[in-house]
Motif scaffolding. Structure first.
Motif, PDB file in Angstrom:
ATOM      1  N   ASP A  27       2.917  21.894 -19.879  1.00 33.11           N
ATOM      2  CA  ASP A  27       1.312  21.166 -19.417  1.00 33.11           C
ATOM      3  C   ASP A  27       1.172  20.721 -18.076  1.00 33.11           C
ATOM      4  OD1 ASP A  27       2.692  18.686 -19.520  1.00 33.11           O
ATOM      5  OD2 ASP A  27       2.190  17.997 -21.510  1.00 33.11           O
ATOM      6  N   THR A  47       0.246  25.216 -18.532  1.00 39.80           N
ATOM      7  CA  THR A  47      -0.401  25.819 -19.474  1.00 39.80           C
ATOM      8  C   THR A  47      -1.420  24.635 -20.104  1.00 39.80           C
ATOM      9  OG1 THR A  47       1.341  24.870 -21.065  1.00 39.80           O
ATOM     10  CG2 THR A  47       1.550  27.017 -20.412  1.00 39.80           C
ATOM     11  N   ASN A  48      -2.317  25.207 -20.894  1.00 35.96           N
ATOM     12  CA  ASN A  48      -3.389  24.178 -21.512  1.00 35.96           C
ATOM     13  C   ASN A  48      -3.770  24.758 -22.755  1.00 35.96           C
ATOM     14  OD1 ASN A  48      -5.735  25.813 -20.963  1.00 35.96           O
ATOM     15  ND2 ASN A  48      -5.579  25.162 -18.982  1.00 35.96           N
ATOM     16  N   LYS A  49      -4.847  24.425 -23.441  1.00 39.94           N
ATOM     17  CA  LYS A  49      -5.121  24.888 -24.744  1.00 39.94           C
ATOM     18  C   LYS A  49      -5.843  26.260 -24.639  1.00 39.94           C
ATOM     19  CE  LYS A  49      -9.572  22.140 -25.002  1.00 39.94           C
ATOM     20  NZ  LYS A  49      -9.977  22.582 -23.640  1.00 39.94           N
ATOM     21  N   ASN A  50      -6.079  26.598 -23.302  1.00 42.61           N
ATOM     22  CA  ASN A  50      -6.960  27.995 -23.396  1.00 42.61           C
ATOM     23  C   ASN A  50      -5.919  29.100 -22.987  1.00 42.61           C
ATOM     24  OD1 ASN A  50      -9.545  27.148 -23.973  1.00 42.61           O
ATOM     25  ND2 ASN A  50      -9.507  25.988 -22.029  1.00 42.61           N
ATOM     26  N   THR A  51      -4.635  28.624 -22.846  1.00 44.38           N
ATOM     27  CA  THR A  51      -3.638  29.385 -22.037  1.00 44.38           C
ATOM     28  C   THR A  51      -3.167  30.343 -23.266  1.00 44.38           C
ATOM     29  OG1 THR A  51      -2.715  27.926 -20.659  1.00 44.38           O
ATOM     30  CG2 THR A  51      -1.294  29.835 -21.081  1.00 44.38           C
ATOM     31  N   SER A  52      -3.125  31.747 -23.177  1.00 46.49           N
ATOM     32  CA  SER A  52      -2.969  32.694 -24.556  1.00 46.49           C
ATOM     33  C   SER A  52      -1.194  32.616 -24.440  1.00 46.49           C
ATOM     34  CB  SER A  52      -3.478  34.122 -23.986  1.00 46.49           C
ATOM     35  OG  SER A  52      -2.571  34.612 -23.182  1.00 46.49           O
ATOM     36  N   GLU A 100       0.227  35.214 -22.240  1.00 44.69           N
ATOM     37  CA  GLU A 100       0.507  34.943 -20.927  1.00 44.69           C
ATOM     38  C   GLU A 100       1.658  34.047 -20.729  1.00 44.69           C
ATOM     39  OE1 GLU A 100      -3.072  33.254 -18.551  1.00 44.69           O
ATOM     40  OE2 GLU A 100      -3.646  32.982 -20.694  1.00 44.69           O
TER      41      GLU A 100
END
Length: 124
Positions: free
Chosen positions: A17, A43-48, A51
């Motif tokens: 994060d 990374t964040n909550k939208n990172t697939s 990825e």
């Protein structure tokens, strides 16, 4: 100046994060190789998951990285990929994040290491 592991010129990579990555970047970890690829991924909550998995696979193939630090909650998203990885270098270390404490029972590398030792063998 990049933070290096013990081997000369080898890097420590981070997947985590924003707080985790910023902390390590402020400590001097950040580096971009000759192909313009960084040794970190925020990374964040939208990172697939794809990825994250692609970055992990890219890091384990790089010969300039000796250690990969990954937030344990991120590692959980690609657990199958981490479980398949069995090489000693780069070493994969799961670390806590600000919002997710470390849980040793989820750490596949630690579980694998524990399986290498028979408790009776450790008695004198």
């Amino acid at each position: 100046m990049a933070l290096h592991s013990g081997a000369k010129g080898k890097l420590i990579a981070v997947i985590g994060d924003e707080d985790t990555c910023v902390g390590f970047l402020l400590g001097g970890l950040g580096e971009i190789n000759k192909n313009r690829h960084p040794n970190f991924m925020v990374t964040n909550k939208n990172t697939s998951v794809i990825e994250i998995e692609e970055t992990f696979k890219r890091f384990i193939k790089r010969d300039d990285i000796d250690i990969i630090l990954i937030n344990q909650n991120v590692a959980e998203l690609i657990r199958h990929t981490i479980d398949e990885y069995v090489q000693p270098i780069p070493a994969v270390l799961e670390i806590p994040s600000k919002d997710h404490p470390y849980d040793a029972s989820k750490d596949s590398i630690l579980r694998r290491a524990k399986g290498m030792f028979n408790p009776e063998d450790l008695q004198h």
